[in-house]
Design an enzyme around this catalytic site. Sequence first.
Site, PDB file in Angstrom:
ATOM      1  N   HIS A  87      -3.375   2.633  10.425  1.00  0.00           N
ATOM      2  CA  HIS A  87      -4.047   3.135   9.511  1.00  0.00           C
ATOM      3  C   HIS A  87      -5.092   3.472  10.803  1.00  0.00           C
ATOM      4  O   HIS A  87      -6.321   3.638  11.188  1.00  0.00           O
ATOM      5  CB  HIS A  87      -5.408   1.870   9.130  1.00  0.00           C
ATOM      6  CG  HIS A  87      -5.478   1.256   8.079  1.00  0.00           C
ATOM      7  ND1 HIS A  87      -5.919   1.396   6.661  1.00  0.00           N
ATOM      8  CD2 HIS A  87      -3.850  -0.055   7.612  1.00  0.00           C
ATOM      9  CE1 HIS A  87      -5.124   0.875   5.160  1.00  0.00           C
ATOM     10  NE2 HIS A  87      -4.150  -0.116   6.595  1.00  0.00           N
TER      11      HIS A  87
ATOM     12  N   GLU B 165      -1.677  -4.398   7.204  1.00  0.00           N
ATOM     13  CA  GLU B 165      -0.669  -3.701   6.805  1.00  0.00           C
ATOM     14  C   GLU B 165       0.005  -2.209   8.490  1.00  0.00           C
ATOM     15  O   GLU B 165       0.261  -1.775   8.329  1.00  0.00           O
ATOM     16  CB  GLU B 165      -1.147  -2.160   5.487  1.00  0.00           C
ATOM     17  CG  GLU B 165      -1.953  -3.292   4.427  1.00  0.00           C
ATOM     18  CD  GLU B 165      -2.296  -1.592   3.568  1.00  0.00           C
ATOM     19  OE1 GLU B 165      -2.223  -2.155   1.752  1.00  0.00           O
ATOM     20  OE2 GLU B 165      -2.789  -0.657   3.962  1.00  0.00           O
TER      21      GLU B 165
ATOM     22  N   ASP C 159     -10.336   5.194   9.711  1.00  0.00           N
ATOM     23  CA  ASP C 159      -9.071   4.738   9.178  1.00  0.00           C
ATOM     24  C   ASP C 159      -8.805   5.679   9.404  1.00  0.00           C
ATOM     25  O   ASP C 159      -8.810   6.458  10.134  1.00  0.00           O
ATOM     26  CB  ASP C 159      -9.052   3.847   7.800  1.00  0.00           C
ATOM     27  CG  ASP C 159      -8.061   3.835   6.886  1.00  0.00           C
ATOM     28  OD1 ASP C 159      -6.552   4.220   7.126  1.00  0.00           O
ATOM     29  OD2 ASP C 159      -8.330   1.875   6.674  1.00  0.00           O
TER      30      ASP C 159
END
Length: 589
Positions: free
Chosen positions: A290, A355, A236
């Site tokens: 990410h 996201e 991440d």
Amino acid sequence: MLNSFRAPAWGYRCTNSRCEKVPIGDDPAAREKAVSLSVCRLYCGDGGVIGTVWPRPTGNYQLGNDLVHVDPYKVEFQWGKVLGALGKYWDAAIERFRGQLKVRSDGEELRGGGKRMVVKVNVEDDSLVLNHGTDEGYKLTVGRIGGGDVMVTIDAANYFGARHGLETLAQLVVFDDIRMELQIVGAVEIQDAPVYTHRGLSLDTSRNYVDVASIKRTIDALAMVKMNVFHWHITDSQSWPLVIRSQPTLHTYGAYSRKEVYTAKDVQDIVEYALARGVRVVPELDAPAHVGEGWEKTNLTSCFNYQPWTKYCVEPPCGQLDPSKDKVYDVLEDIYREMNAMFTHSDVFHMGGDEVSVSCWNTSTEIQQWMKAQGWGLEEADFLKLWNHFQTNALKRLDKSLKDNRPIVMWTSRLTEEPYVDQYLDKDRYIVQIWTTGDDPKIAKLLQKGYRLIISNYDALYLDCGFAGWVQGGNNWCSPYIGWQKVYNNDLKTVAPSPQHSSQILGAEATLWTEQADTLSLDARFWPRVSALAERLWTDPSEGWQAADSRMLVHRERLVENGIAAESLQPKWCLQNEGHCPIEQGGRV
């Protein structure tokens, strides 16, 4: 005096489908007739449920009334056919089974004279393919043979079903603390198979590092409850712990320390360890968002660690790959090639897609100029074209190192919503993992469009919820804490707009994002809440959690017995006094 101290003053009897405590004192006659709590739990439960088996079997099951004292050191295995490629996996499964019997007595000295137990395993083929089409069912029978010994037969289509049968057998052997011996029911027949084919948990090892031993311990616990997927969110924006030899700067700059990394050998060891326990490891490389640490030397990201971070992402540090740069796909190809060599036995690849921030990409003049050169604008629809450009090219590079056209999993996002999902994501190739609320109408729309789904609705399956906020005061964003009861009652069928759409729901995963968890807190975050999900996915019970409450307490004790530091659910008094703790609903707990 020592034996007197060890001997319990209480026995149990089954009354109204509950184990009720009864005094036995020092009366030899009363002690001879007494039933221990573990034995009572075998038989006593609503609807004839086997009280020691978790998850509850789905098919027909019958238990005889006689109990046999067995010697854990006199267990023999026989095979219906040559083991071939299965040999090393069965070696691991048998070692695990013997270990479970060894800890069953909690270190107490067992009385001698136990009978031999012979376990015969009949497997139809030696396939080690574990995917959404694998038959994981089994049939388990127990009977008596010459000399009063016990004969167990496990019939299954493959190793994985037979391994599940062995797991059930381990749960049928109980410790009688009155007689100081291991016992098994002398006559058993169980037909069992899971309802859902995808039964898993997802672990993030980037926000905080989780050591290999803890990952293996988690897989051990998954095996206990017949879960079959370990979804590894391995990288991440906060760290890149995975060693990619062709791109060494990723872990050199991206790992928290040189010790907090996963080498190819580590990964391959975990994959084989998991397969022996009936679990496939699904890798995730979350992109294009990410990403951050480890990528800063590549000049291939936008908005990395921009401040204030709240403008560009949902948590620090921000970072997204720049889809306009061809070198991004060259680096990804290297990563995919090495990951696919490590993560063997997986039938899917998780590409993340979580996201993605338009505002992050819009900070880059290079990206803006590239988009304008394509004749695009800078509106949302144009940035979704950019996202699709990334996804299309990344998938081409991934497919270069795959031997098949395997399914791709992606998280729900703007890309999985109308009008973009129909344009950009082929329903025959992509599986969507749901992380919205369980009542989100977007779920029904995806099913109506024909997409297959994995459910991880955050209001029931996000296990990091309910702790203190870490970027603000108060509690974290998805509070309150989710108890095992809510996990258990999270019926996946309710999200389908019709019974016909239910078949598109492959199953579910509990998730743990580790902003506030690591090696030291892992067990308590997962267990026994993941066990509640296991029964939901294996059995799909029609009853609510109240019907499973006493069995859950027994199961939690077994997790602890096997070295899993599972959270305590109630005072132990509730375990020993069934039915006196949960508040009754409708006249019953």
